[in-house]
Design a protein around this motif. Structure first.
Motif, PDB file in Angstrom:
ATOM      1  N   SER A  46      29.925  35.780  40.538  1.00 25.20           N
ATOM      2  CA  SER A  46      29.941  35.881  42.000  1.00 25.20           C
ATOM      3  C   SER A  46      29.781  37.344  42.421  1.00 25.20           C
ATOM      4  CB  SER A  46      31.251  35.325  42.553  1.00 25.20           C
ATOM      5  OG  SER A  46      32.316  36.210  42.274  1.00 25.20           O
ATOM      6  N   PRO A  47      29.264  37.573  43.621  1.00 21.08           N
ATOM      7  CA  PRO A  47      29.173  38.954  44.125  1.00 21.08           C
ATOM      8  C   PRO A  47      30.547  39.637  44.194  1.00 21.08           C
ATOM      9  CG  PRO A  47      27.759  37.525  45.423  1.00 21.08           C
ATOM     10  CD  PRO A  47      28.579  36.626  44.519  1.00 21.08           C
ATOM     11  N   ALA A  48      31.579  38.877  44.530  1.00 21.33           N
ATOM     12  CA  ALA A  48      32.920  39.460  44.586  1.00 21.33           C
ATOM     13  C   ALA A  48      33.356  39.945  43.200  1.00 21.33           C
ATOM     14  CB  ALA A  48      33.924  38.437  45.123  1.00 21.33           C
ATOM     15  N   SER A  49      33.072  39.155  42.168  1.00 27.35           N
ATOM     16  CA  SER A  49      33.418  39.573  40.802  1.00 27.35           C
ATOM     17  C   SER A  49      32.647  40.829  40.419  1.00 27.35           C
ATOM     18  CB  SER A  49      33.097  38.460  39.802  1.00 27.35           C
ATOM     19  OG  SER A  49      33.938  37.351  40.012  1.00 27.35           O
ATOM     20  N   ALA A  50      31.392  40.897  40.814  1.00 25.69           N
ATOM     21  CA  ALA A  50      30.586  42.079  40.499  1.00 25.69           C
ATOM     22  C   ALA A  50      31.158  43.312  41.196  1.00 25.69           C
ATOM     23  CB  ALA A  50      29.134  41.857  40.901  1.00 25.69           C
ATOM     24  N   ARG A  51      31.574  43.169  42.453  1.00 25.70           N
ATOM     25  CA  ARG A  51      32.162  44.310  43.174  1.00 25.70           C
ATOM     26  C   ARG A  51      33.462  44.769  42.515  1.00 25.70           C
ATOM     27  NH1 ARG A  51      30.365  41.246  47.458  1.00 25.70           N
ATOM     28  NH2 ARG A  51      32.449  40.424  47.905  1.00 25.70           N
ATOM     29  N   VAL A  52      34.286  43.809  42.078  1.00 26.41           N
ATOM     30  CA  VAL A  52      35.535  44.161  41.400  1.00 26.41           C
ATOM     31  C   VAL A  52      35.226  44.909  40.107  1.00 26.41           C
ATOM     32  CG1 VAL A  52      37.521  43.196  40.168  1.00 26.41           C
ATOM     33  CG2 VAL A  52      36.925  42.342  42.442  1.00 26.41           C
ATOM     34  N   ARG A  53      34.260  44.429  39.355  1.00 25.99           N
ATOM     35  CA  ARG A  53      33.895  45.091  38.094  1.00 25.99           C
ATOM     36  C   ARG A  53      33.362  46.495  38.357  1.00 25.99           C
ATOM     37  NH1 ARG A  53      31.062  40.191  34.586  1.00 25.99           N
ATOM     38  NH2 ARG A  53      32.884  38.823  34.638  1.00 25.99           N
TER      39      ARG A  53
END
Length: 192
Positions: free
Chosen positions: A158-165
């Motif tokens: 997900s885009p949210a997971s990518a931002r967190v990473r």
């Protein structure tokens, strides 16, 4: 960073695909040379990526990302197949018979790219300390020029997971302390 070309890869037009190939070649070769150390292997894998792209041009969907993001997704799969020694990759290499051998100038140009990529890897020693999920997002965004949303699509998260990473990767790079080089600052700046 790759030049974006909004046009889809032509599925039934060999001449059009040749133009697409020319437009995207440097971006794909750059993606590969940042991940392998052999000029011959880099040339072979780049050819495999474009063969796969030609075979799958009909699957390109502009709603899911730019052509270069689509090619990076293919490149990631081809590289994974190569490193796992998959039979699919071996068949693709066998299909590319009769290709032109690399001359000294070709080898020199690819070696130069590999040397530049190697120097960057050594300057960013903190990069090696990152976990694979953090490195994958960071590489796609900083090195390959994708947006965080495009990187998420390439990685299937997900885009949210990518931002967190990305946040975690930046935080880990900042934590390298006073030994941090100018290259770290450039990487941190590029991920904002």
């Amino acid at each position: 960073m790759p030049t974006e070309h909004p046009t889809a890869p032509p599925a039934r037009d060999p001449a059009g695909f040749a133009v697409f190939y020319e437009q995207q070649f440097d971006a794909v070769l750059g993606f590969v040379t940042r991940r392998v150390d052999s000029p011959h292997l880099a040339a072979d894998l780049t050819a495999d990526i474009f063969v796969t792209a030609l075979e799958n041009a009909h699957t390109y969907d502009a709603r899911r990302g730019t052509p270069v993001a689509w090619l990076y997704g293919i490149a990631r799969n081809v590289l994974s197949s190569h490193f796992r020694g998959s039979t699919r990759e071996l068949r693709a290499v066998a299909r590319i018979t009769g290709r032109r051998l690399l001359d000294d100038e070709d080898v020199s140009a690819i070696e130069s790219r590999i040397d530049a990529a190697r120097a960057t890897r050594h300057l960013a020693a903190a990069h090696a300390a990152l976990s694979e999920p953090l490195r994958d997002v960071l590489d796609l965004v900083v090195l390959d020029g994708l947006t965080t949303r495009e990187a998420a699509r390439v990685l299937g998260i997900s885009p949210a997971s990518a931002r967190v990473r990305m946040h975690r990767a930046r935080k880990a790079l900042r934590a390298t302390g006073p030994t941090r080089t100018d290259r770290h600052d450039i990487v941190l700046e590029a991920t904002r």
